[in-house]
Design an enzyme around this catalytic site. Sequence first.
Site, mmCIF file in Angstrom:
data_model
loop_
_atom_site.group_PDB
_atom_site.id
_atom_site.type_symbol
_atom_site.label_atom_id
_atom_site.label_comp_id
_atom_site.label_asym_id
_atom_site.label_seq_id
_atom_site.Cartn_x
_atom_site.Cartn_y
_atom_site.Cartn_z
ATOM 1 N N ASP A 50 -1.017 -6.002 -0.167
ATOM 2 C CA ASP A 50 -1.195 -5.458 1.027
ATOM 3 C C ASP A 50 -2.894 -5.136 1.218
ATOM 4 O OD1 ASP A 50 0.593 -4.937 2.856
ATOM 5 O OD2 ASP A 50 1.155 -3.035 1.764
ATOM 6 N N GLU B 79 -1.365 -5.474 8.671
ATOM 7 C CA GLU B 79 -0.850 -4.857 9.660
ATOM 8 C C GLU B 79 -1.413 -5.069 11.348
ATOM 9 O OE1 GLU B 79 0.021 -0.772 9.023
ATOM 10 O OE2 GLU B 79 0.933 -1.267 6.915
ATOM 11 N N GLU C 296 8.937 -4.214 10.679
ATOM 12 C CA GLU C 296 9.474 -2.908 10.115
ATOM 13 C C GLU C 296 9.886 -1.980 11.463
ATOM 14 O OE1 GLU C 296 6.623 -1.109 7.329
ATOM 15 O OE2 GLU C 296 7.845 0.809 7.384
ATOM 16 N N LYS D 182 -1.276 -9.426 2.887
ATOM 17 C CA LYS D 182 -0.496 -8.962 4.245
ATOM 18 C C LYS D 182 -1.466 -8.066 4.793
ATOM 19 C CE LYS D 182 3.363 -5.820 3.752
ATOM 20 N NZ LYS D 182 2.634 -4.864 4.454
ATOM 21 N N ASP E 51 0.725 -1.051 -0.101
ATOM 22 C CA ASP E 51 0.194 0.032 0.076
ATOM 23 C C ASP E 51 0.997 1.353 0.115
ATOM 24 O OD1 ASP E 51 0.721 -0.002 2.453
ATOM 25 O OD2 ASP E 51 -1.153 -0.002 3.543
ATOM 26 N N SER E 52 2.183 1.031 -0.070
ATOM 27 C CA SER E 52 3.002 1.973 -0.311
ATOM 28 C C SER E 52 2.878 2.666 -1.641
ATOM 29 C CB SER E 52 4.564 1.620 -0.303
ATOM 30 O OG SER E 52 4.812 0.582 -0.884
#
Length: 285
Positions: A87, A118, A185, A116, A48-49
């Site tokens: 993501d 978070e 991270e 993925k 999602d960057s």
Amino acid sequence: MSARTTVPSVRGRKVRRGDVPLVMVTAYDAPGARMADAAGVDMILVGDSLAMVVLGYDDTLQVTVDDMAHHTAAVARAKPAALVVADLPWLSYHVSVEDTVRNAAQLIRAGAHAVKLEGGRKRLPMVEALVDAEIPVMGHIGLTPQSVNAMGGFKVQGRKHDAALALAEDAKALEHAGCFAIVVEGVPDEVGRMLTEAVDVPTIGIGAGPGTDGQVLVFHDVLGIEDRITPKFVRRYATLGAEGTRALGAYADDVRTGAFPNADESYHLASGEAEALGLYGAHLA
Ligand code: KIV
């Protein structure tokens, strides 16, 4: 062509058992995926960057499931041998378990092999539901960019021993819930090593030191496409941004001076056709 990377082949990889560290890089489109795959990376993350490095937003909170599916499909069309992980964006797995599975399914149908998400222990019901629906899940703990407002900025996590221990509990819980790998991270090197030691699934570090079971970096950072911000943990392997600006400048100069295009870069009529049109001249040869 290299063999396809699969979820089971990733799940078993631990440096402490003698395995070579895993390589993951982000990509957001087909040419990027082809470059990453030709370079032989193990995993491509459609991160999602995307929001920040491609779409120009200031944080990752702006992208939607539709945005992620659009770019995941572009990556998947390159048919990489690398495992494609997509993501789940912010709010796509926070509201309900049903929502989470439906949103993840959209990314899998777009071509991802895994998703993925978070967060640690508070995401366990979502992780379990996804695994139950046969959707492989990669965890992501430490500095979780979707929590930028809650964290008060993009800040290194786990600096105090109680915070580091809480991260270890998160890592173990994610492994227990079925995550096949965990991104770690923005934590101190020592904490990266401790988390890696705490679990039997691979940890993939970004800003977590050299002691994890693999590394991930953002495509645009590795290639130096942007140089507005250089986080401490980034190593640039090229300066494509500067090279691209130089090349575009040379193109602009050539257009303005008439040096582009030349005869070899132009289509030409056969001589009979040119004559029939009443066109003569050396430039038509
Ligand atoms: O979105 C992303 O690119 C990521 C990596 C930095 C791990 O989540």
